[in-house]
Design a protein around this motif. Sequence first.
Motif, PDB file in Angstrom:
ATOM      1  N   ALA A   2       0.830  -1.205   0.000  1.00 23.66           N
ATOM      2  CA  ALA A   2       0.000   0.000   0.000  1.00 23.66           C
ATOM      3  C   ALA A   2       0.859   1.247   0.000  1.00 23.66           C
ATOM      4  O   ALA A   2       0.547   2.244  -0.643  1.00 23.66           O
ATOM      5  CB  ALA A   2      -0.940  -0.009   1.208  1.00 23.66           C
ATOM      6  N   ASN A 165     -19.852   5.223   2.405  1.00 23.88           N
ATOM      7  CA  ASN A 165     -18.813   4.370   1.816  1.00 23.88           C
ATOM      8  C   ASN A 165     -18.911   4.376   0.298  1.00 23.88           C
ATOM      9  O   ASN A 165     -17.891   4.428  -0.406  1.00 23.88           O
ATOM     10  CB  ASN A 165     -18.925   2.938   2.332  1.00 23.88           C
ATOM     11  N   ARG A 172     -13.270   9.464  -4.689  1.00 29.32           N
ATOM     12  CA  ARG A 172     -11.892   9.083  -5.001  1.00 29.32           C
ATOM     13  C   ARG A 172     -11.724   8.884  -6.501  1.00 29.32           C
ATOM     14  O   ARG A 172     -10.723   9.288  -7.097  1.00 29.32           O
ATOM     15  CB  ARG A 172     -11.523   7.811  -4.251  1.00 29.32           C
ATOM     16  N   SER A 203     -17.245  -1.133   0.122  1.00 29.62           N
ATOM     17  CA  SER A 203     -16.536  -1.101   1.406  1.00 29.62           C
ATOM     18  C   SER A 203     -15.887   0.260   1.635  1.00 29.62           C
ATOM     19  O   SER A 203     -15.544   0.615   2.757  1.00 29.62           O
ATOM     20  CB  SER A 203     -15.474  -2.198   1.437  1.00 29.62           C
ATOM     21  N   SER A 205     -13.065   1.162  -0.152  1.00 30.28           N
ATOM     22  CA  SER A 205     -11.680   1.084  -0.621  1.00 30.28           C
ATOM     23  C   SER A 205     -11.580   0.757  -2.107  1.00 30.28           C
ATOM     24  O   SER A 205     -10.476   0.704  -2.649  1.00 30.28           O
ATOM     25  CB  SER A 205     -10.928   0.026   0.179  1.00 30.28           C
ATOM     26  N   GLU A 206     -12.692   0.537  -2.782  1.00 20.09           N
ATOM     27  CA  GLU A 206     -12.672   0.177  -4.199  1.00 20.09           C
ATOM     28  C   GLU A 206     -12.160   1.341  -5.055  1.00 20.09           C
ATOM     29  O   GLU A 206     -12.281   2.519  -4.689  1.00 20.09           O
ATOM     30  CB  GLU A 206     -14.068  -0.222  -4.673  1.00 20.09           C
ATOM     31  N   ASN A 207     -11.583   1.002  -6.233  1.00 19.83           N
ATOM     32  CA  ASN A 207     -11.050   2.017  -7.144  1.00 19.83           C
ATOM     33  C   ASN A 207     -12.122   2.639  -8.019  1.00 19.83           C
ATOM     34  O   ASN A 207     -11.926   3.722  -8.556  1.00 19.83           O
ATOM     35  CB  ASN A 207      -9.959   1.410  -8.027  1.00 19.83           C
TER      36      ASN A 207
END
Length: 516
Positions: A2, A165, A172, A203, A205-207
Amino acid sequence: MAGRKEITLQLLTLVSFFLASQPPAAGDIRLAGSRSTRCSGRVEIFHSGSWGTVCDDGWDLNDAQVVCRQLGCGTALDAPDSSVFGEGIGQIWLDDVDCSGNERSLLGCRHSGFGKHNCGHREDAIVFCSGSQIRLAGSTRCSGRVEVFHNTYWGTVCDDNWDLNDAQVVCRQLDCGTALGAPGSASFGEGIGQILIDDVDCSGSENSLTACQHKGFGEHNCAHHEDAGVVCSASLPKPSISISPAGEVAWGQFVSIICLVSAEHLGGTFILNKKDSFVAQSSSGIFNITKVDFEHEGLYQCQYKKNISRQTFSSSPSDSVSLVVTVRLPKPSVTLASPNGAEVTRGYSFVFTCSINTRYSGGHFSLFFSGSNTINTKPAVNNSASFSFPVAEYEHQGNYSCVYEVTVSSRNFTSAETAPIYIAIKLSLLPLVSSVVAGILLLLLLVLLLLCLVCWRRRRAIQSGTIVPVQMGFRVMNSYEEDEDDYEEYVNVKFVCNMKNLKEEAWGVEGGNDYV
């Protein structure tokens, strides 16, 4: 792992910023007109020092593929022939573009030549790249109704199970910072066309949004009044803050604190805080202090608040600026008043006058001697004070200067010291002249007395020499009264003898017989 990805993203961000900050070069391209993403929009190319558009005659997915590759926006998703991103302005640089799809730049494709066309701006070419698989509509680039691109058309997202979320992934993906809100119920207006995704479950954290769990494209039980939306932090950018005038400001001066955001985000309210405490709010972002005081000193920050989709969101605080208040005293002046200027005669008087041109009245002046010793301190009257020396003495010789001191809001301030004035004490010639004159007068007086004494002695001598002979003459006369001839002869002889004696006695001359 990461950490490596994070470093890579930071490097890419720096490279992108560097490239974006460079002036455009011939052949550079950009996509304009989109408020939601940089990877969809009207195609524009830079040539001969200006940006111009591309005509959509013969424009297809192969041409769009070259544009998306050149911009680093992935693959081409669509190359529609209508300018949904609005009409451009200025030149139309290219027409009849014909790319194979493998070229590295649009300049490598065949075309009619720069500036040769038979088009109007209503025919400007557009592209949708895979980097723009998601967009926000109905508000700003980083807030609005969520729409995704699938199978050559755009569709909305249902708000069933929609939460922060899910919004985080969207923000992002669009490079819009972090999620501030996840409003539903078509808060940014109802979309049109397909509802592509329902029951999204990310969640965080996905792109990309399509990487999150959902029912499948086109599978839903919603209507457009349930369209999902997001509010990202970049939709309320951190405001900038500045103080005018910059640097230290004078007590009592007019001061403005200015907060700014880009024009596309206007419509909210600026909050001015000092040391985490509320000061004021303004829709313009301009906060004026008519007469600044020491109470206004401190650190200030701006924050921007805006109602989006019936909710109030706040930006992150701005950087801090410091307000420093001071009293600026000009250098005072000092003047000398004496009969002979800087050369003062011993025993005479002289006066120093200190003055200053300032609005900070009510202070006092201190007069310094030879740069160190304070002779006297006097309150300022009409911004000046005088220091008198009735009798000049030798110990008064030296340099004199003054300073001004004033108290403003319980703080003491002192001006710079004036340039010194040198006093020279000289001896007076009047006492010496007086002594010489007095001596001369005394000498003359003595001479006069001596002359008077001599004259007196003469007169007395004369008086003494005539009375006796006269008395004797009368006595002789009495003895010769009977014989007048003898008496007359006697008187003549006696007179001559008296004159002889008088001369001998007065002048000390012998031989008085010469008069006989």
